[in-house]
Scaffold this active site. Structure first.
Site, PDB file in Angstrom:
ATOM      1  CE  LYS A   3       8.033  -1.028  -2.164  1.00 36.95           C
ATOM      2  NZ  LYS A   3       6.753  -0.809  -1.453  1.00 36.95           N
ATOM      3  CG  ASN A   4       8.273  -1.066   1.928  1.00 37.71           C
ATOM      4  OD1 ASN A   4       7.809  -0.424   0.991  1.00 37.71           O
ATOM      5  ND2 ASN A   4       8.038  -2.364   2.088  1.00 37.71           N
ATOM      6  CB  CYS A  48      -3.533  -3.800  -2.467  1.00 42.52           C
ATOM      7  SG  CYS A  48      -2.920  -5.199  -1.583  1.00 42.52           S
ATOM      8  NE  ARG A  96      -1.629  -4.025   2.585  1.00 45.34           N
ATOM      9  CZ  ARG A  96      -0.611  -3.535   1.881  1.00 45.34           C
ATOM     10  NH1 ARG A  96      -0.646  -3.582   0.578  1.00 45.34           N
ATOM     11  NH2 ARG A  96       0.429  -3.000   2.479  1.00 45.34           N
ATOM     12  CG  ASP A 140       6.985  -6.894   1.873  1.00 41.97           C
ATOM     13  OD1 ASP A 140       5.776  -7.158   1.776  1.00 41.97           O
ATOM     14  OD2 ASP A 140       7.418  -5.812   2.322  1.00 41.97           O
ATOM     15  NE  ARG A 166       2.983   0.281  -6.339  1.00 43.54           N
ATOM     16  CZ  ARG A 166       1.835   0.318  -5.699  1.00 43.54           C
ATOM     17  NH1 ARG A 166       0.759  -0.229  -6.237  1.00 43.54           N
ATOM     18  NH2 ARG A 166       1.733   0.890  -4.524  1.00 43.54           N
TER      19      ARG A 166
HETATM   20  N1  EPU Z   1      -3.164  -4.581  10.072  1.00 45.40           N
HETATM   21  C1  EPU Z   1      -4.413  -4.455  10.665  1.00 45.40           C
HETATM   22  N2  EPU Z   1      -4.854  -3.198  10.989  1.00 45.40           N
HETATM   23  C2  EPU Z   1      -4.118  -2.090  10.747  1.00 45.40           C
HETATM   24  C3  EPU Z   1      -2.871  -2.207  10.149  1.00 45.40           C
HETATM   25  C4  EPU Z   1      -2.410  -3.477   9.808  1.00 45.40           C
HETATM   26  O1  EPU Z   1      -5.106  -5.437  10.891  1.00 45.40           O
HETATM   27  O2  EPU Z   1      -4.591  -0.989  11.078  1.00 45.40           O
HETATM   28  C5  EPU Z   1      -2.634  -5.926   9.758  1.00 45.40           C
HETATM   29  C6  EPU Z   1      -2.456  -6.148   8.264  1.00 45.40           C
HETATM   30  O3  EPU Z   1      -3.651  -6.607   7.667  1.00 45.40           O
HETATM   31  C7  EPU Z   1      -1.350  -7.176   8.258  1.00 45.40           C
HETATM   32  C8  EPU Z   1      -0.484  -6.793   9.460  1.00 45.40           C
HETATM   33  O4  EPU Z   1      -1.324  -5.991  10.280  1.00 45.40           O
HETATM   34  O5  EPU Z   1      -1.871  -8.454   8.499  1.00 45.40           O
HETATM   35  C9  EPU Z   1       0.782  -6.042   9.150  1.00 45.40           C
HETATM   36  O6  EPU Z   1       0.497  -4.904   8.367  1.00 45.40           O
HETATM   37  P1  EPU Z   1       1.389  -3.591   8.409  1.00 45.40           P
HETATM   38  O7  EPU Z   1       0.543  -2.464   8.896  1.00 45.40           O
HETATM   39  O8  EPU Z   1       2.635  -3.877   9.141  1.00 45.40           O
HETATM   40  O9  EPU Z   1       1.706  -3.346   6.884  1.00 45.40           O
HETATM   41  P2  EPU Z   1       1.870  -1.961   6.150  1.00 45.40           P
HETATM   42  O10 EPU Z   1       2.568  -0.991   7.006  1.00 45.40           O
HETATM   43  O11 EPU Z   1       0.590  -1.572   5.529  1.00 45.40           O
HETATM   44  C10 EPU Z   1       4.221  -2.491   5.180  1.00 45.40           C
HETATM   45  C11 EPU Z   1       4.880  -2.579   3.834  1.00 45.40           C
HETATM   46  C12 EPU Z   1       4.379  -3.786   3.093  1.00 45.40           C
HETATM   47  C13 EPU Z   1       4.624  -5.022   3.927  1.00 45.40           C
HETATM   48  C14 EPU Z   1       4.004  -4.868   5.334  1.00 45.40           C
HETATM   49  C15 EPU Z   1       4.318  -6.015   6.267  1.00 45.40           C
HETATM   50  C16 EPU Z   1       5.253  -0.271   3.214  1.00 45.40           C
HETATM   51  C17 EPU Z   1       4.991   0.812   2.263  1.00 45.40           C
HETATM   52  N3  EPU Z   1       4.575  -1.399   3.045  1.00 45.40           N
HETATM   53  O12 EPU Z   1       2.830  -2.367   4.953  1.00 45.40           O
HETATM   54  O13 EPU Z   1       5.185  -3.829   1.913  1.00 45.40           O
HETATM   55  O14 EPU Z   1       4.060  -6.138   3.292  1.00 45.40           O
HETATM   56  O15 EPU Z   1       4.513  -3.663   5.940  1.00 45.40           O
HETATM   57  O16 EPU Z   1       5.680  -6.111   6.485  1.00 45.40           O
HETATM   58  O17 EPU Z   1       6.096  -0.144   4.078  1.00 45.40           O
HETATM   59  C18 EPU Z   1       5.736  -4.371  -0.314  1.00 45.40           C
HETATM   60  O18 EPU Z   1       6.753  -3.677  -0.237  1.00 45.40           O
HETATM   61  O19 EPU Z   1       5.562  -5.208  -1.245  1.00 45.40           O
HETATM   62  C19 EPU Z   1       4.689  -4.234   0.693  1.00 45.40           C
HETATM   63  C20 EPU Z   1       3.420  -4.536   0.444  1.00 45.40           C
END
Ligand code: EPU
Length: 426
Positions: free
Chosen positions: A24-25, A119, A124, A308, A399
């Site tokens: 998915k991701n 969320c 986030r 995750d 989802r």
């Molecule tokens: N973070 C920041 N600032 C930013 C971006 C991220 O502080 O601008 C922090 C977040 O708060 C977190 C860490 O960095 O502590 C990592 O966040 P990341 O940006 O890597 O997460 P994401 O890209 O928003 C994806 C997955 C999530 C998964 C995270 C971590 C997708 C669609 N989502 O989210 O998946 O938890 O990476 O691996 O790819 C799920 O599938 O259940 C899900 C929530």
């Protein structure tokens, strides 16, 4: 539509083979990346999930026409960008859609994307996405709940991420792929979903070096061609079924897996006492007749133990004798599963992002998922208990897990989802 709860009857071992869906991701950013090409893109391994339908709805609004050409195959075509605005009604459904900012900016020179908001388990932030685009020369302003990004010429320069972010790296990669500038991203994510996005973009003619390392160099190209690509297997779904096998003391054969994407999870399960046999893209997880041990787990960015899988691991550990400590510094508030597991008799105390878990057999109860992975934790817990666990919040499971009830039944689980009752005048 209101979905009826999942009824899960557990307490006996499962068995057999289950084909793991594609990621998915990884699929979501690859679908978004198709915005960068004027030509037709064919994608295989796209799971039929509500998050995929949500991103397709947003892409339709932006000008993409899509068609399903097989059970998990999709063509996407965006000859023109029809709108550079991703509105709140669409972005708020799924936070991951924020990466359209970089893609629309690359293709159209400007983009307006609603702030995604938090969320169920806390904030986030997207500060790194915005800082990256600004450092590379885009103008990014905030107005009326939207981010507006514009570029005058190609993006170029170096950005050092302050932390590892998958989505932030996706956004910067998409923004920088077109044009004639050179962009360097330091401290970039090495997540499998980032590597898959880069491999997809490069297959269309992008010039991105360094996939799987913390330094990415993107040489902008004038245009991307069309192409065909298959998304990687879903390591989080594979991990979920590994934990289900352990919790129910079963032997499950998982097919369509990439064990090399699951090293931290395999190591933790082995430490727990689960037998794991790797055989190419198959993995045999055997927890039958075993004394499993409590373990401690701390989440980290890839290749560490994934956040995750934290709720599912917590559910599994809640059933094992002994004391486990589970820490999730990646998402410190990702704890919505705890109160629901308490309803099933789990002994979990929380302090900050630390759960101290005293394992004991759980009992069936009505519970409610407040997010996707909490839902997964609940079906794992439910399948360990005799009696019927009724899991509400099925829309969250939809989802991330394709045809879940049907696939669980395929490995011998007693799972049903009654049809909604129609009112007399419906
Ligand atoms: N973070 C920041 N600032 C930013 C971006 C991220 O502080 O601008 C922090 C977040 O708060 C977190 C860490 O960095 O502590 C990592 O966040 P990341 O940006 O890597 O997460 P994401 O890209 O928003 C994806 C997955 C999530 C998964 C995270 C971590 C997708 C669609 N989502 O989210 O998946 O938890 O990476 O691996 O790819 C799920 O599938 O259940 C899900 C929530």
């Amino acid at each position: 539509m209101q979905l009826t709860p999942l009824h899960v009857q557990g307490g006996r071992p499962l068995g057999g083979e289950i084909a793991i869906q594609h990621s998915k991701n990884a699929a979501l950013p690859i679908i978004v990346a198709s915005l960068l090409s004027r030509e037709v893109i064919t994608l295989h391994g796209i799971p039929r999930l509500s998050d995929v339908y949500t991103i397709l709805e947003l892409m339709h609004h932006l000008g993409t026409r899509h068609a399903w050409v097989g059970p998990n195959s999709l063509t996407l075509h965006t000859p023109e960008i029809l709108s550079t605005h991703a509105p709140y009604a669409l972005v708020s459904k799924m936070r991951a859609s924020f990466i359209v900012l970089g893609a629309i900016l690359a293709r159209a020179g400007e983009a307006r994307v609603s702030m995604p908001g938090g969320c169920a388990w806390g904030p986030r932030p997207v500060d790194q996405h915005v800082k990256a685009l600004r450092a590379l020369g885009a103008e990014v302003t905030e107005q009326g709940g939207d981010f507006h990004a514009a570029r005058h010429g190609s993006l170029a320069g170096t950005f050092v991420f302050e932390l590892l972010t998958v989505g932030g790296t996706h956004n910067a990669l998409l923004a920088a792929a077109l044009g004639d500038g050179v962009v360097t991203l330091e401290n970039a994510s090495i997540d499998t979903d980032v590597v898959d996005l880069i491999e997809f973009l490069n297959s269309l003619g992008a010039q991105i070096e360094g996939a799987g390392t913390n330094t990415l160099t993107i040489r902008g190209v004038e245009a991307l061609r069309g192409g065909e690509y298959t998304v990687i297997p879903d390591r989080i779904e594979a991990g979920t079924f590994m934990m289900l096998a352990a919790a129910t003391r079963s032997k499950l054969t998982l097919t369509n897996v990439r064990p090399d994407h699951l090293r931290a999870v395999i190591a933790k399960m082995a430490e727990m006492g689960v037998s794991i046999l790797e055989d190419g893209s198959r993995m045999i997880v055997d927890a039958r007749d075993r004394e499993l041990r409590a373990v401690n787990v701390t989440t980290q960015s890839y290749p560490g133990f994934p956040t995750d899988l934290q709720p599912q691991m917590s559910a599994l550990l809640a059933t094992l004798p002994g004391t486990s400590v589970v820490q999730d510094p990646v998402y410190p508030d990702r704890l919505t599963h705890v109160a629901e597991l308490h309803r099933m008799g789990a002994n979990i105390t929380v302090s900050g992002y630390t759960q101290v878990i005293q394992g004991a057999p759980l009992h069936a109860a009505p519970v409610k998922a407040a997010d996707l992975r909490a839902g997964a934790a609940l079906f794992i817990a439910g399948l360990t208990c005799e009696g019927e666990t009724i899991i509400d919040g099925v829309q969250y499971l939809n989802r991330g897990y394709e045809r879940l009830a049907e696939r669980l039944r395929g490995i011998g689980a007693e799972v049903r989802q009654p049809e909604p009752m129609l009112a007399a005048d419906d």
